[in-house]
Motif scaffolding. Structure first.
Motif, PDB file in Angstrom:
ATOM      1  N   ARG A   1      39.198  36.101  31.607  1.00  5.91           N
ATOM      2  CA  ARG A   1      38.181  36.942  32.090  1.00  5.91           C
ATOM      3  C   ARG A   1      37.420  36.272  33.097  1.00  5.91           C
ATOM      4  O   ARG A   1      37.154  36.582  34.248  1.00  5.91           O
TER       5      ARG A   1
ATOM      6  N   THR B   1      40.709  37.313  49.422  1.00  5.01           N
ATOM      7  CA  THR B   1      40.100  37.581  50.439  1.00  5.01           C
ATOM      8  C   THR B   1      40.157  36.881  51.449  1.00  5.01           C
ATOM      9  O   THR B   1      40.545  36.693  52.843  1.00  5.01           O
TER      10      THR B   1
ATOM     11  N   ARG C   1      30.361  32.191  47.188  1.00  6.18           N
ATOM     12  CA  ARG C   1      31.102  31.504  46.442  1.00  6.18           C
ATOM     13  C   ARG C   1      30.188  29.951  46.559  1.00  6.18           C
ATOM     14  O   ARG C   1      30.329  29.427  45.076  1.00  6.18           O
TER      15      ARG C   1
ATOM     16  N   GLU D   1      37.460  33.303  40.630  1.00  3.16           N
ATOM     17  CA  GLU D   1      38.443  33.517  41.642  1.00  3.16           C
ATOM     18  C   GLU D   1      38.053  34.681  42.552  1.00  3.16           C
ATOM     19  O   GLU D   1      38.728  34.870  43.374  1.00  3.16           O
ATOM     20  N   ARG D   2      37.096  35.285  42.115  1.00  2.00           N
ATOM     21  CA  ARG D   2      36.725  36.686  42.981  1.00  2.00           C
ATOM     22  C   ARG D   2      36.624  36.109  44.402  1.00  2.00           C
ATOM     23  O   ARG D   2      35.885  35.305  44.916  1.00  2.00           O
ATOM     24  N   TYR D   3      37.094  37.073  45.066  1.00  2.00           N
ATOM     25  CA  TYR D   3      36.998  37.041  46.750  1.00  2.00           C
ATOM     26  C   TYR D   3      38.177  35.807  47.314  1.00  2.00           C
ATOM     27  O   TYR D   3      37.878  35.749  48.604  1.00  2.00           O
TER      28      TYR D   3
ATOM     29  N   HIS E   1      39.219  34.778  36.313  1.00  2.00           N
ATOM     30  CA  HIS E   1      39.178  35.826  37.112  1.00  2.00           C
ATOM     31  C   HIS E   1      37.883  36.222  37.776  1.00  2.00           C
ATOM     32  O   HIS E   1      37.850  36.519  39.135  1.00  2.00           O
ATOM     33  N   GLU E   2      36.828  36.090  37.405  1.00  2.00           N
ATOM     34  CA  GLU E   2      35.504  36.079  38.060  1.00  2.00           C
ATOM     35  C   GLU E   2      35.122  35.053  38.789  1.00  2.00           C
ATOM     36  O   GLU E   2      34.515  35.185  40.014  1.00  2.00           O
TER      37      GLU E   2
END
Length: 230
Positions: A98, A109, A29, A104-106, A101-102
């Protein structure tokens, strides 16, 4: 190090696995959420120059869409600019969803790791204390080695869980704030481009300076004496 892991018991394995995953997410990130990668400086100005000069064709839109997240948002709006301002804004909002969303990926987790690792440490504490009380029940308080082993297991797992959780919480909040800042910046740039393309606003982000209007020549003072009227 291996002695500490062995003393902590089997719960050290999921804690160590969580630490490896968290470290990988943080590094990924940090690389992905760089400002110059998400919203390159001067991108909107370059796009406006292409629109103004009539050079924004299908190949240029494809390159723009693949270049950066901000480029993907702008390309979605420019592809439908001929349908009017409202349609252009709707397409930008869909593309922005979209992109967010990309971005904020991971992060979910990472937030999950920040939440469960203290619980894993607490579970290790409980198991260690159970071992201590079982040893007291079976052997009394004379066997200090067994008591120390149970207490050590409890303390090691708790410390390991907190060691993973504290940086995970910090970076999770940092990245969420970073995503919010990037989204706001992209929304502002996209809105400005929409207003300019649709003719509702003058282009003020091209970096070009308009030539100044010529100043009227200053009047010279008249010399000599005033004329007398006959």
């Amino acid at each position: 190090m291996w002695e500490l892991i062995s003393a902590g018991g089997w719960l050290m394995l999921p804690i160590l696995l969580s630490s490896v995953i968290a470290l990988a997410i943080v590094l990924e990130r940090l690389w992905t959420l760089r400002g110059k990668r998400v919203a390159p400086a001067g991108l909107v100005a370059n796009v406006w120059r292409q629109v103004r000069d009539g050079k924004l064709d299908a190949n240029a839109l494809k390159t723009l869409r693949a270049g950066s997240p901000l480029g993907e948002v702008l390309a979605a709006g420019l592809s439908n600019a001929q349908h009017g301002r409202d349609v252009m804004k709707e397409c930008i909002q869909e593309a922005a969803s979209r992109v967010i969303h990309e971005l904020e990926r991971y992060l979910n987790t990472l937030g999950t790791i920040a939440a469960i690792t203290p619980l894993l440490g607490l579970l290790g504490t409980v198991i260690g204390m159970i071992d201590v009380f079982n040893a007291i029940l079976l052997q009394g308080t004379g066997n200090t080695a067994v008591l120390a082993g149970g207490i050590s297991k409890a303390l090691i797992t708790t410390a390991a869980g907190l060691t993973v959780a504290i940086p995970a919480v910090f970076f999770h909040r940092f990245f969420m704030r970073r995503v919010d800042e990037l989204v706001v910046a992209m929304e502002q740039e996209a809105t400005r481009l929409v207003e300019v393309v649709q003719g509702n606003r003058e282009a003020d982000f091209t970096g070009e300076q308009r030539p100044a209007a010529p100043r009227p020549p200053a009047s010279k003072p008249r010399s000599g004496k005033p004329r007398k009227e006959g």
